[in-house]
Design an enzyme around this catalytic site. Sequence first.
Site, PDB file in Angstrom:
ATOM      1  N   LYS A 179       0.849  -1.190   0.000  1.00 13.41           N
ATOM      2  CA  LYS A 179       0.000   0.000   0.000  1.00 13.41           C
ATOM      3  C   LYS A 179       0.884   1.239   0.000  1.00 13.41           C
ATOM      4  O   LYS A 179       1.344   1.686   1.034  1.00 13.41           O
ATOM      5  CB  LYS A 179      -0.925  -0.022   1.223  1.00 13.41           C
ATOM      6  CG  LYS A 179      -2.259   0.704   1.036  1.00 13.41           C
ATOM      7  CD  LYS A 179      -2.114   2.211   0.825  1.00 13.41           C
ATOM      8  CE  LYS A 179      -1.562   2.906   2.046  1.00 13.41           C
ATOM      9  NZ  LYS A 179      -1.436   4.400   1.804  1.00 13.41           N
ATOM     10  N   GLU A 253       7.317   0.329  12.419  1.00 10.71           N
ATOM     11  CA  GLU A 253       8.531   1.154  12.411  1.00 10.71           C
ATOM     12  C   GLU A 253       8.051   2.594  12.377  1.00 10.71           C
ATOM     13  O   GLU A 253       7.515   3.061  11.378  1.00 10.71           O
ATOM     14  CB  GLU A 253       9.394   0.801  11.192  1.00 10.71           C
ATOM     15  CG  GLU A 253      10.832   1.282  11.315  1.00 10.71           C
ATOM     16  CD  GLU A 253      10.993   2.740  10.955  1.00 10.71           C
ATOM     17  OE1 GLU A 253      11.113   3.569  11.890  1.00 10.71           O
ATOM     18  OE2 GLU A 253      10.968   3.060   9.766  1.00 10.71           O
ATOM     19  N   CYS A 287      13.004   9.264   9.546  1.00 10.63           N
ATOM     20  CA  CYS A 287      12.744   8.888  10.937  1.00 10.63           C
ATOM     21  C   CYS A 287      14.033   8.725  11.733  1.00 10.63           C
ATOM     22  O   CYS A 287      14.041   8.913  12.952  1.00 10.63           O
ATOM     23  CB  CYS A 287      11.923   7.597  10.997  1.00 10.63           C
ATOM     24  SG  CYS A 287      12.665   6.217  10.107  1.00 10.63           S
ATOM     25  N   GLU A 386       8.565  15.109  16.975  1.00 12.41           N
ATOM     26  CA  GLU A 386       9.157  14.871  15.665  1.00 12.41           C
ATOM     27  C   GLU A 386       8.608  15.892  14.673  1.00 12.41           C
ATOM     28  O   GLU A 386       7.411  15.916  14.388  1.00 12.41           O
ATOM     29  CB  GLU A 386       8.849  13.454  15.197  1.00 12.41           C
ATOM     30  CG  GLU A 386       9.569  13.096  13.915  1.00 12.41           C
ATOM     31  CD  GLU A 386       9.333  11.655  13.493  1.00 12.41           C
ATOM     32  OE1 GLU A 386      10.274  11.041  12.966  1.00 12.41           O
ATOM     33  OE2 GLU A 386       8.206  11.158  13.665  1.00 12.41           O
TER      34      GLU A 386
END
Length: 486
Positions: A179, A253, A287, A386
Amino acid sequence: MTELVEHGQLFIGGELTDPLGSDVIEVISPHTEQVIGRVPHASRADVDRAVAAARKSFDEGPWARATPEERIEVVTRIKDAILVRHEEIAKSISSQNGSPYSWSVLAQALGAMMVWDSAITVARQFPYEERRSGALGPILVRREPVGVVAAVVPWNVPQFVAAAKLGPALLTGCSVILKPSPESPLDSYILGEIAAEAGLPEGVLSILPADREVSEYLVGHPGIDKVSFTGSVAAGKRVMEVAARNLTRVTLELGGKSAAVILPDADLAATVAGVVPAAWMNNGQACVAQTRILAPRSRYDEIAEAFAAAAGALVVGDPLDAATQVGPLVAKRQQQRSLDYIRIGQEEGAKILTGGGRPAGLDRGWYVEPTLFGGVDNTMRIAREEIFGPVICLLPYGDEAEALRIANDSEYGLSGSVWTGDVEHGIDFGRKVRTGTFNVNTFSLDMLGPFGGYKSSGLGREFGPEGFSEYLEHKMIHLPAGHGGE
């Protein structure tokens, strides 16, 4: 002007098929803000069709029953084709998400090829079956494919993350529904072509570009045995919640707020050369980016000056220009997010050392200057949340104990680094940092070792034999006493 790329079909079960819905995804260039592509938006009915194909291929088809060598042969053809087409892949990704082309070649395309190659290396050595001496007699331990996998990948490194999931999933015998993100679906069509030409059997791979609503339907589908997701913490929690309804296995993750700790004995020139690309990589949209730089107060001014100069010298511009080091952010919402955090950082009392707004002369496109905040306290939002943009924090510390405390004082635990004149001391420091990966005087991501996070950075691991285990069930077969000489 970038040529408009249009696809009218979906890759389902190994072939291009007309979609069952009528919605379309428009891909917008983050540099020109113009439409550069259109693809079908997968519907729930398309998900049902892809899951049915995957289910049939896994339950009845040859792929799950093939030998490891047979699967390696097909996956090797995928890897080789990615190498041949790596420039095409890199350009496709850069045009969609703004990743600098030079970085796309190395990380987005060749990096993905290396992920496939590393998975093949693991597959050649992986112990799918072993005999053990049990407490009550001999036993046979088997590792069998988990089944049908939903692999949900983000827009920032789409081919790299797809390879991290597809490599072990396919090599262990699973069937997969990939996806892609609606921001970056174009390169997935190249992957679909490659997979079909490599000879994957019918039903083994489907690719369904879609938004969150359809993604959630896929994740919660009762025909899915395993979900592997890469994305934000909030989305990861939702994936886990939805998958739990069917007790579907998950690998997550998620995000990071990694610390690059500069010890007092570090070589400053080498440290700047190593940390700057690790902090501002992929326009800060990574990330594992080293977004908190920890500097000893005894050298703080010197370090701040060096990093501000290096960040200020980064070349910002068209992502398809080979000279560009920082391109535009993937979407207007991401640009605004970074600009909002820059405002928040100033309100919190941090000082902008370089950057802080839109680059001069780039009024079109979703650009933000490479920005470095100084005088940051670890309680500030810019140090804790973040940002996922080119906004980096420089935090002063007193002694090494305080540096370690700051590094670990985060809800995240994905990556990190230490920069020192004493490598053995750096290793000892790394043992105390609560992250899934760590670097000493370098920054890299080795695909033969386990990758994943502590705390809110995720569950499970990718890469290496640990990553393979995420796509396997473990079975124990009891054998009669004396069988095999035991």
